[in-house]
Motif scaffolding. Structure first.
Motif, PDB file in Angstrom:
ATOM      1  N   ASP A 151     -26.696  27.419  21.306  1.00 18.89           N
ATOM      2  CA  ASP A 151     -27.734  27.303  20.270  1.00 18.89           C
ATOM      3  C   ASP A 151     -27.113  27.029  18.903  1.00 18.89           C
ATOM      4  O   ASP A 151     -27.583  26.170  18.153  1.00 18.89           O
ATOM      5  CB  ASP A 151     -28.579  28.575  20.215  1.00 18.89           C
ATOM      6  CG  ASP A 151     -29.482  28.723  21.437  1.00 18.89           C
ATOM      7  OD1 ASP A 151     -29.736  27.698  22.108  1.00 18.89           O
ATOM      8  OD2 ASP A 151     -29.922  29.851  21.713  1.00 18.89           O
ATOM      9  N   ARG A 152     -26.068  27.766  18.575  1.00 16.54           N
ATOM     10  CA  ARG A 152     -25.415  27.573  17.287  1.00 16.54           C
ATOM     11  C   ARG A 152     -24.734  26.201  17.217  1.00 16.54           C
ATOM     12  O   ARG A 152     -24.786  25.521  16.191  1.00 16.54           O
ATOM     13  CB  ARG A 152     -24.385  28.680  17.031  1.00 16.54           C
ATOM     14  CG  ARG A 152     -23.672  28.549  15.695  1.00 16.54           C
ATOM     15  CD  ARG A 152     -22.965  29.833  15.314  1.00 16.54           C
ATOM     16  NE  ARG A 152     -22.154  29.679  14.110  1.00 16.54           N
ATOM     17  CZ  ARG A 152     -22.649  29.584  12.886  1.00 16.54           C
ATOM     18  NH1 ARG A 152     -23.958  29.624  12.700  1.00 16.54           N
ATOM     19  NH2 ARG A 152     -21.845  29.451  11.844  1.00 16.54           N
TER      20      ARG A 152
ATOM     21  N   ASP B 167     -16.658  28.877  21.767  1.00 16.08           N
ATOM     22  CA  ASP B 167     -17.171  30.217  22.082  1.00 16.08           C
ATOM     23  C   ASP B 167     -18.305  30.188  23.101  1.00 16.08           C
ATOM     24  O   ASP B 167     -18.758  31.240  23.550  1.00 16.08           O
ATOM     25  CB  ASP B 167     -17.675  30.909  20.814  1.00 16.08           C
ATOM     26  CG  ASP B 167     -16.554  31.271  19.866  1.00 16.08           C
ATOM     27  OD1 ASP B 167     -15.392  31.317  20.305  1.00 16.08           O
ATOM     28  OD2 ASP B 167     -16.829  31.500  18.664  1.00 16.08           O
TER      29      ASP B 167
ATOM     30  N   ALA C 152     -18.070  27.170  17.593  1.00 18.81           N
ATOM     31  CA  ALA C 152     -19.282  27.503  18.349  1.00 18.81           C
ATOM     32  C   ALA C 152     -19.209  26.925  19.756  1.00 18.81           C
ATOM     33  O   ALA C 152     -19.586  27.583  20.737  1.00 18.81           O
ATOM     34  CB  ALA C 152     -20.518  26.983  17.613  1.00 18.81           C
TER      35      ALA C 152
ATOM     36  N   ASP D 155     -21.366  29.151  22.439  1.00 18.85           N
ATOM     37  CA  ASP D 155     -22.631  29.445  21.752  1.00 18.85           C
ATOM     38  C   ASP D 155     -23.427  28.146  21.614  1.00 18.85           C
ATOM     39  O   ASP D 155     -23.352  27.445  20.598  1.00 18.85           O
ATOM     40  CB  ASP D 155     -22.345  30.051  20.379  1.00 18.85           C
ATOM     41  CG  ASP D 155     -23.599  30.613  19.717  1.00 18.85           C
ATOM     42  OD1 ASP D 155     -24.710  30.209  20.097  1.00 18.85           O
ATOM     43  OD2 ASP D 155     -23.453  31.462  18.805  1.00 18.85           O
TER      44      ASP D 155
END
Length: 222
Positions: free
Chosen positions: A201-202, A197, A194, A199
């Motif tokens: 929030d994740r 990537d 995550a 991301d």
């Protein structure tokens, strides 16, 4: 051979002798290679590291501020006792700060760090579940320090390393009793992916879940 921590004394010739001694002793203390309550002989440590006593003494002063050693007048310096009752306080702080670091890392990690994060995720995914639990914990430390570094906030990194160190000492005290060390480390794969990537929030969500599951695993064997 055990997994080497990224901050081991080897390969850090660019650091000061005091910093090298500090990182080396810190990692021995948090992995309980130096047992809680053990006396610490600065002369013996200096000889082991091949350096003078002065950098070792400077390192021990820093380790005292990290609550990893304690000095008593006329008695000497000792590794601090691991206080399981500190778990709740340490976890409360980590539940706030670990997600923050993970979100920042997802947003701010450099391309080089993202590549290192992906490589670490791949290494963990390929680990044997029956690896030595202490080697697994060294991976845990490496992952956390990598995320803290990628978060690009030196103050946040410093604080989180201190609390992760205290949490790791608690974990190592009960390591032989915890049945889920491998699954705890495996949780890092999704978290690292995550972050790599981008991301945020994740990454923040997974970081919180990881800290929460850590506390639950400890409490299950107390």
């Amino acid at each position: 051979m055990g997994v080497m921590l990224e901050n081991s004394i080897a390969g850090e010739e660019d650091l000061s002798l005091s910093e090298r001694a500090y990182r080396h002793l810190r990692d021995r203390l948090i992995m309980l290679d130096i047992r809680p309550g053990d006396p610490i002989n600065d002369g013996k440590l200096a000889a082991e590291l091949g350096i003078g006593r002065t950098p070792v003494r400077e390192a021990l002063k820093r380790l005292e501020s990290d609550h990893l050693v304690v000095s008593y007048p006329r008695r000497g310096t000792f590794a601090t006792i691991v206080d399981i009752t500190e778990l709740a306080d340490v976890s409360e702080l980590r539940e706030s700060l670990e997600p923050l670091a993970a979100r920042r890392a997802a947003k701010l990690a450099t391309p080089a760090l993202r590549a290192e994060i992906r490589e670490t995720a791949t290494a963990i995914a390929g680990m044997a579940l029956d690896n030595d639990p202490y080697d697994l914990m060294r991976y845990d430390i490496k992952v956390h320090r990598l995320i803290y570094r990628a978060a690009a906030n030196a103050h946040l990194e410093d604080v989180l390393i201190r609390y992760d160190n205290l949490a790791t000492r608690i974990w190592c005290m009960v390591l032989e009793k915890v049945p889920s060390v491998a699954s705890h480390i495996a949780e890092h794969v999704e978290l690292l992916e995550a972050v790599a990537d981008g991301d945020a929030d994740r990454a923040g969500k997974l970081a919180l879940e990881h800290v929460t599951s850590f506390e639950q695993a400890i409490r299950s064997v107390l």
